[in-house]
Design a protein around this motif. Structure first.
Motif, PDB file in Angstrom:
ATOM      1  N   ILE A  81     139.844  49.724  29.894  1.00  0.00           N
ATOM      2  CA  ILE A  81     138.339  50.154  29.403  1.00  0.00           C
ATOM      3  C   ILE A  81     137.709  50.709  30.694  1.00  0.00           C
ATOM      4  O   ILE A  81     137.002  51.467  30.549  1.00  0.00           O
ATOM      5  CB  ILE A  81     137.772  48.687  29.199  1.00  0.00           C
ATOM      6  CG1 ILE A  81     138.230  48.019  27.755  1.00  0.00           C
ATOM      7  CG2 ILE A  81     136.158  48.577  29.262  1.00  0.00           C
ATOM      8  CD1 ILE A  81     137.865  46.739  27.729  1.00  0.00           C
ATOM      9  N   ASN A 107     132.392  53.694  23.338  1.00  0.00           N
ATOM     10  CA  ASN A 107     132.392  52.294  23.239  1.00  0.00           C
ATOM     11  C   ASN A 107     133.493  51.883  21.900  1.00  0.00           C
ATOM     12  O   ASN A 107     134.125  50.965  21.869  1.00  0.00           O
ATOM     13  CB  ASN A 107     130.894  51.944  22.694  1.00  0.00           C
ATOM     14  CG  ASN A 107     130.335  51.760  23.903  1.00  0.00           C
ATOM     15  OD1 ASN A 107     130.473  51.386  25.005  1.00  0.00           O
ATOM     16  ND2 ASN A 107     128.803  51.471  23.739  1.00  0.00           N
ATOM     17  N   ARG A 139     136.827  51.338  23.542  1.00  0.00           N
ATOM     18  CA  ARG A 139     136.755  49.892  24.342  1.00  0.00           C
ATOM     19  C   ARG A 139     136.986  48.945  23.196  1.00  0.00           C
ATOM     20  O   ARG A 139     137.462  47.955  23.664  1.00  0.00           O
ATOM     21  CB  ARG A 139     135.527  50.123  25.052  1.00  0.00           C
ATOM     22  CG  ARG A 139     135.240  51.052  26.276  1.00  0.00           C
ATOM     23  CD  ARG A 139     134.119  50.824  26.746  1.00  0.00           C
ATOM     24  NE  ARG A 139     133.854  51.729  28.228  1.00  0.00           N
ATOM     25  CZ  ARG A 139     133.063  53.075  28.000  1.00  0.00           C
ATOM     26  NH1 ARG A 139     132.406  52.852  26.791  1.00  0.00           N
ATOM     27  NH2 ARG A 139     132.845  53.576  28.766  1.00  0.00           N
ATOM     28  N   GLU A 140     136.061  49.184  22.071  1.00  0.00           N
ATOM     29  CA  GLU A 140     135.901  47.900  21.323  1.00  0.00           C
ATOM     30  C   GLU A 140     137.173  47.873  20.486  1.00  0.00           C
ATOM     31  O   GLU A 140     138.059  46.509  20.428  1.00  0.00           O
ATOM     32  CB  GLU A 140     134.850  48.103  20.300  1.00  0.00           C
ATOM     33  CG  GLU A 140     133.461  47.689  20.845  1.00  0.00           C
ATOM     34  CD  GLU A 140     132.321  48.262  19.635  1.00  0.00           C
ATOM     35  OE1 GLU A 140     132.648  47.859  18.694  1.00  0.00           O
ATOM     36  OE2 GLU A 140     131.532  48.892  20.172  1.00  0.00           O
ATOM     37  N   GLU A 160     135.098  55.059  31.943  1.00  0.00           N
ATOM     38  CA  GLU A 160     133.800  54.963  32.691  1.00  0.00           C
ATOM     39  C   GLU A 160     133.226  56.260  32.578  1.00  0.00           C
ATOM     40  O   GLU A 160     131.988  56.588  32.590  1.00  0.00           O
ATOM     41  CB  GLU A 160     133.903  54.518  34.128  1.00  0.00           C
ATOM     42  CG  GLU A 160     134.227  53.115  34.109  1.00  0.00           C
ATOM     43  CD  GLU A 160     134.321  52.671  35.550  1.00  0.00           C
ATOM     44  OE1 GLU A 160     134.093  53.473  36.616  1.00  0.00           O
ATOM     45  OE2 GLU A 160     134.629  51.480  35.918  1.00  0.00           O
ATOM     46  N   MET A 166     125.752  48.305  20.208  1.00  0.00           N
ATOM     47  CA  MET A 166     127.422  48.200  19.766  1.00  0.00           C
ATOM     48  C   MET A 166     127.742  48.666  18.261  1.00  0.00           C
ATOM     49  O   MET A 166     126.944  48.223  17.614  1.00  0.00           O
ATOM     50  CB  MET A 166     127.793  46.780  20.041  1.00  0.00           C
ATOM     51  CG  MET A 166     129.221  46.529  19.883  1.00  0.00           C
ATOM     52  SD  MET A 166     129.661  44.860  20.561  1.00  0.00           S
ATOM     53  CE  MET A 166     129.677  45.053  22.253  1.00  0.00           C
ATOM     54  N   SER A 167     128.528  49.387  18.391  1.00  0.00           N
ATOM     55  CA  SER A 167     128.955  49.647  17.039  1.00  0.00           C
ATOM     56  C   SER A 167     129.611  48.676  16.126  1.00  0.00           C
ATOM     57  O   SER A 167     130.193  47.777  16.557  1.00  0.00           O
ATOM     58  CB  SER A 167     129.771  51.220  17.114  1.00  0.00           C
ATOM     59  OG  SER A 167     131.026  50.756  17.800  1.00  0.00           O
ATOM     60  N   ASP A 195     130.850  56.919  29.650  1.00  0.00           N
ATOM     61  CA  ASP A 195     129.566  56.090  29.252  1.00  0.00           C
ATOM     62  C   ASP A 195     129.683  55.322  27.984  1.00  0.00           C
ATOM     63  O   ASP A 195     130.869  55.031  27.515  1.00  0.00           O
ATOM     64  CB  ASP A 195     128.393  57.007  29.576  1.00  0.00           C
ATOM     65  CG  ASP A 195     128.274  57.460  30.714  1.00  0.00           C
ATOM     66  OD1 ASP A 195     128.556  56.839  31.820  1.00  0.00           O
ATOM     67  OD2 ASP A 195     127.605  58.430  30.862  1.00  0.00           O
ATOM     68  N   GLU A 196     128.709  55.187  27.203  1.00  0.00           N
ATOM     69  CA  GLU A 196     128.709  54.398  26.097  1.00  0.00           C
ATOM     70  C   GLU A 196     129.221  55.334  24.843  1.00  0.00           C
ATOM     71  O   GLU A 196     129.378  54.452  23.926  1.00  0.00           O
ATOM     72  CB  GLU A 196     127.168  54.049  25.659  1.00  0.00           C
ATOM     73  CG  GLU A 196     126.286  55.216  25.275  1.00  0.00           C
ATOM     74  CD  GLU A 196     125.671  56.147  26.489  1.00  0.00           C
ATOM     75  OE1 GLU A 196     125.003  56.879  25.942  1.00  0.00           O
ATOM     76  OE2 GLU A 196     125.972  55.464  27.578  1.00  0.00           O
TER      77      GLU A 196
END
Length: 296
Positions: free
Chosen positions: A271, A282, A285-286, A275, A1-2, A278-279
């Motif tokens: 969020i 992030n 999303r955060e 999809e 996670m960043s 993918d990551e």
């Protein structure tokens, strides 16, 4: 996670430097206008819209300098809207981010001109060859930003807000439209800008579009919640004053708990829309989680 705070700080540093570079200094008579423009975008702020530009662009490996220019243009446009919102004819706000609003620091005429000049500068930056080598991409950026801020975007939302005192019944549907136009449209442009610059697929464009539409609405509702939850007495006063003014909000219609649940649903939808990335998405999303958390 960043590390989201670090990413936000990095974005602020890059975008602020880019804005200073793009706003050409002058020693001529119009120096006062330059000072009002710069004063207004250096009074703080989250730089959330530039963050969305930066990290949507990263999904498509867009050149960082190009992304920074678009992010700066977005912040110029956002600052213009804040200057004009604060004017006596609009919200009549004496302060912005803890400092005198532009028309209080300078004067009303200068504030109007500063807003106008920042709006013009935003389009000048987007249309410049340095922003993207492909003129079709530059035209699309200008077109999409124009739509986001025009009669079917931010300005239209502000008009509904100004008229809301005269509207007999501002129900949830109408409140949603107001917030969608006033806030989500700019979030949407900021998020799809990366796909436009990176010439992404329709699927990726729509993923970012849907993410921003839900996030923008959740962000605005959270802002309203924070306004009324800072003090429970303020909640009662705010709802009471809205009733007097003929206005309605998500909180006054749904109540605090149902409004919180609605925000949670919007964030989940935002969020889920990412999809496809993918990551890699992030940071987006955060940001959606962080800026819709009422404890921040």
């Amino acid at each position: 996670m960043s590390d989201l705070p670090t990413l936000l700080a990095e974005c602020i540093a890059v975008v602020d430097e880019t804005m200073d570079m793009l706003l050409s200094r002058t020693k001529d008579t119009e120096m006062r206008l330059f000072e009002a423009m710069r004063y207004s975008y250096t009074t703080g702020g989250k730089r959330l819209r530039p963050f969305l530009v930066t990290h949507s662009s990263a999904l498509f490996s867009v050149d960082k300098n190009c992304a920074a220019r678009v992010a700066a243009a977005v912040e110029f446009m956002h600052t213009y809207s804040l200057i004009h919102d604060d004017l006596p004819a609009m919200d009549n706000a004496d302060t912005r981010r803890g400092k005198p609003s532009c028309h209080r620091q300078f004067d009303e005429a200068t504030a109007i001109l500063a807003g106008d000049a920042l709006q013009a500068l935003a389009f000048e930056v987007l249309s410049a060859p340095e922003t993207h080598v492909d003129p079709a991409v530059r035209i699309e950026l200008v077109r999409k930003l124009s739509q986001a801020v025009g009669v079917n975007g931010m300005c239209g939302g502000q008009m509904i807000d100004l008229l809301s005192e005269r509207i007999d019944e501002l129900n949830i549907s109408k409140i949603t439209r107001l917030q969608y136009l006033k806030t989500s449209k700019m979030f949407t442009f900021s998020s799809v800008a990366g796909s436009i610059m990176g010439k992404g697929s329709y699927r990726s464009y729509m993923a970012l579009h849907d993410f921003a539409q839900e996030f923008g609405l959740a962000f605005q509702i959270t802002d309203d919640l924070l306004d009324v939850e800072a003090d429970q007495k303020k909640l009662c006063n705010a709802i009471g004053q809205d009733a007097v003014d003929g206005k309605a909000t998500f909180v006054s219609v749904l109540g605090v708990e149902r409004t919180r649940a609605h925000v949670s649903l919007l964030v989940d939808n935002a969020i889920s829309a990412l999809e496809v990335f993918d990551e890699l998405a992030n940071p987006l999303r955060e940001a959606a989680r962080y800026f819709t958390n009422c404890t921040n």
